[in-house]
Design a protein around this motif. Structure first.
Motif, PDB file in Angstrom:
ATOM      1  N   ALA A 227       0.839  -1.200   0.000  1.00 40.34           N
ATOM      2  CA  ALA A 227       0.000   0.000   0.000  1.00 40.34           C
ATOM      3  C   ALA A 227       0.875   1.251   0.000  1.00 40.34           C
ATOM      4  CB  ALA A 227      -0.926   0.003   1.215  1.00 40.34           C
ATOM      5  N   GLY A 228       1.906   1.242   0.791  1.00 38.89           N
ATOM      6  CA  GLY A 228       2.835   2.368   0.819  1.00 38.89           C
ATOM      7  C   GLY A 228       3.498   2.590  -0.530  1.00 38.89           C
ATOM      8  N   SER A 229       3.897   1.513  -1.171  1.00 39.47           N
ATOM      9  CA  SER A 229       4.521   1.611  -2.485  1.00 39.47           C
ATOM     10  C   SER A 229       3.578   2.268  -3.487  1.00 39.47           C
ATOM     11  CB  SER A 229       4.919   0.216  -2.971  1.00 39.47           C
ATOM     12  OG  SER A 229       5.382   0.245  -4.293  1.00 39.47           O
TER      13      SER A 229
ATOM     14  N   TYR B 155      -0.282  -5.551   9.242  1.00 38.54           N
ATOM     15  CA  TYR B 155      -1.116  -4.403   8.935  1.00 38.54           C
ATOM     16  C   TYR B 155      -1.680  -4.627   7.531  1.00 38.54           C
ATOM     17  CZ  TYR B 155       1.107  -1.943  12.818  1.00 38.54           C
ATOM     18  OH  TYR B 155       1.564  -1.568  14.059  1.00 38.54           O
ATOM     19  N   LEU B 156      -2.990  -4.558   7.400  1.00 37.53           N
ATOM     20  CA  LEU B 156      -3.649  -4.768   6.117  1.00 37.53           C
ATOM     21  C   LEU B 156      -4.383  -3.512   5.690  1.00 37.53           C
ATOM     22  CD1 LEU B 156      -5.160  -8.302   6.797  1.00 37.53           C
ATOM     23  CD2 LEU B 156      -3.069  -7.759   5.533  1.00 37.53           C
ATOM     24  N   VAL B 157      -4.420  -3.301   4.388  1.00 40.85           N
ATOM     25  CA  VAL B 157      -5.098  -2.149   3.816  1.00 40.85           C
ATOM     26  C   VAL B 157      -6.051  -2.657   2.736  1.00 40.85           C
ATOM     27  CG1 VAL B 157      -4.770  -0.004   2.517  1.00 40.85           C
ATOM     28  CG2 VAL B 157      -3.094  -0.670   4.249  1.00 40.85           C
TER      29      VAL B 157
ATOM     30  N   THR C  59       1.119   4.581  14.180  1.00 37.84           N
ATOM     31  CA  THR C  59       0.628   5.790  14.850  1.00 37.84           C
ATOM     32  C   THR C  59      -0.764   6.209  14.396  1.00 37.84           C
ATOM     33  OG1 THR C  59       1.668   7.236  13.213  1.00 37.84           O
ATOM     34  CG2 THR C  59       2.985   6.672  15.173  1.00 37.84           C
ATOM     35  N   GLY C  60      -1.353   5.439  13.480  1.00 41.23           N
ATOM     36  CA  GLY C  60      -2.689   5.773  12.991  1.00 41.23           C
ATOM     37  C   GLY C  60      -2.702   6.911  11.994  1.00 41.23           C
TER      38      GLY C  60
ATOM     39  N   THR D  16       8.622   4.240   6.702  1.00 41.87           N
ATOM     40  CA  THR D  16       7.615   5.271   6.950  1.00 41.87           C
ATOM     41  C   THR D  16       6.210   4.669   6.963  1.00 41.87           C
ATOM     42  OG1 THR D  16       9.029   6.940   5.961  1.00 41.87           O
ATOM     43  CG2 THR D  16       6.690   7.480   6.148  1.00 41.87           C
ATOM     44  N   ALA D  17       5.944   3.720   6.062  1.00 37.41           N
ATOM     45  CA  ALA D  17       4.624   3.079   6.022  1.00 37.41           C
ATOM     46  C   ALA D  17       4.315   2.405   7.360  1.00 37.41           C
ATOM     47  CB  ALA D  17       4.557   2.059   4.884  1.00 37.41           C
TER      48      ALA D  17
END
Length: 71
Positions: free
Chosen positions: A25-27, A56-58, A42-43, A35-36
Motif C-alpha cells: 500500500a505504501g509503495s 497491517y492490512l489495507v 501511529t494511525g 515510513t509506512a
C-alpha cells in the motif's frame, strides 16, 4: 512484497485482491517501507489500516479511492 521501482496501474492494484499489506500500500502511495510502518503504528497512514495480529492490512478499495480511481 513489491519492488520500489514497480509501476502501479489500476488493473494491477485490482489484481491484489481485497486487501494488501502496508508495504505494498505504501509503495502504491509513494511511501517507503519504514515510513509506512511508522504511519500505520501511529494511525497516520493516509488510508484506513486494519491490524491483524502482527500484520497491517489495507483494503484495496481504500487505495483506489485515495488515487481517485473508479472501483
Amino acid at each position: 512484497m513489491t519492488n520500489n521501482h514497480s509501476v502501479w496501474t489500476i488493473e494491477r492494484m485490482r489484481g491484489l485482491g481485497v486487501t494488501t499489506d502496508v508495504v505494498t500500500a505504501g509503495s502504491i502511495l509513494g511511501i517507503g517501507r519504514t515510513t509506512a510502518y511508522q504511519l500505520a503504528r501511529t494511525g497516520a497512514f493516509p488510508v484506513p489500516v486494519l491490524r491483524a495480529g502482527n500484520k497491517y492490512l489495507v483494503a484495496v478499495a481504500h487505495l483506489l479511492d485515495a488515487i481517485g480511481a473508479e472501483k
